[in-house]
Design an enzyme around this catalytic site. Structure first.
Site, PDB file in Angstrom:
ATOM      1  N   ASP A   9       0.859  -1.191   0.000  1.00  0.00           N
ATOM      2  CA  ASP A   9       0.000   0.000   0.000  1.00  0.00           C
ATOM      3  C   ASP A   9       0.887   1.229   0.000  1.00  0.00           C
ATOM      4  OD1 ASP A   9      -0.159   0.872   3.213  1.00  0.00           O
ATOM      5  OD2 ASP A   9      -0.060  -1.301   2.923  1.00  0.00           O
ATOM      6  N   GLU A 102      -7.392   4.903  12.398  1.00  0.00           N
ATOM      7  CA  GLU A 102      -6.243   4.870  13.301  1.00  0.00           C
ATOM      8  C   GLU A 102      -6.017   6.191  14.035  1.00  0.00           C
ATOM      9  OE1 GLU A 102      -2.306   4.845  11.081  1.00  0.00           O
ATOM     10  OE2 GLU A 102      -3.643   4.257   9.446  1.00  0.00           O
TER      11      GLU A 102
END
Length: 217
Positions: A9, A102
């Site tokens: 990613d 997150e």
């Protein structure tokens, strides 16, 4: 879990990427940062560049949206979902489009979950195969009510060992210190245990045309 697919990613932090070299190194898919709401509302500065180059190199592609610290409650979840949809318009994705959790404070666990459910439901209504990215403990355990998000694809981060808290995952981010040809510096490494391109293309998600039902004469 049977076949494994190798992936990475990326975002603007990887600077200019040579996706031809990435593909030649054995990587099969890439999840690209589209944008987020952690610093205002924005498109990642290399999103379109990374998308076009990855597709041209023959890689399967997904996307993610980094939700900011104020991502809590249904209204904020829907607002961020619309921003993500706007970023994705006109593009096709072989892998799920993910909500990245997150940045939020753990004390808002139920409100974060409210936002996540609203976000994912809105993406699904718009025709996307949606998932949630979070770390095993500080994300799926501490920031989300797992019982309420079971129906969405799970991409779990856990370094050094397999996830223990979140068991029902389709993708695992197992390192943030990968070294791949075509990328300067470190990159996140991922494994997918699900053939997402097969599912997404067959069912007409993520910009792919829905297959017409044939009638028996």
């Amino acid at each position: 879990m049977s076949k494994e697919f190798k992936g990475i990613d990326v975002s603007h932090w990887q600077n200019v990427i040579d996706f031809e070299k990435v593909k030649a190194s054995g990587i099969e898919f890439v999840i690209i940062k589209a944008g987020g709401s952690d610093k205002g509302f924005y498109m990642d500065s290399r999103f379109k560049e990374n998308y076009n180059k990855a597709v041209a190199a023959g890689l399967s592609v997904g996307a993610y949206y980094f939700a900011g610290k104020n991502f809590r409650g249904v209204e904020n979840g829907m607002a961020d979902a619309q921003r993500f949809i706007d970023l994705l318009k006109g593009l096709k994705f072989d892998y799920p489009v993910f909500l990245d959790i997150e940045a939020q404070e753990n004390r808002y666990k139920e409100e974060i979950t409210d936002a996540a459910v609203a976000f994912c439901n809105m993406l699904e209504s718009a025709g996307y195969f949606v998932g949630i990215y979070a770390s095993d403990i500080s994300g799926f355990k501490d920031k989300l009510n797992h019982e309420r998000i079971k129906s969405y694809a799970h991409w779990v981060a856990r370094y050094g060992k397999e996830p223990e808290i979140c068991k029902d995952y389709g993708m695992w981010q197992y390192s943030s210190k990968g070294s791949i040809s075509g990328i300067s510096g470190s990159v996140d490494m991922d494994i997918s245990y699900v053939d997402y391109p097969k599912i997404i293309k067959a069912k007409g998600f993520n910009g792919y045309p829905k297959k017409k039902k044939t009638e028996d004469n």
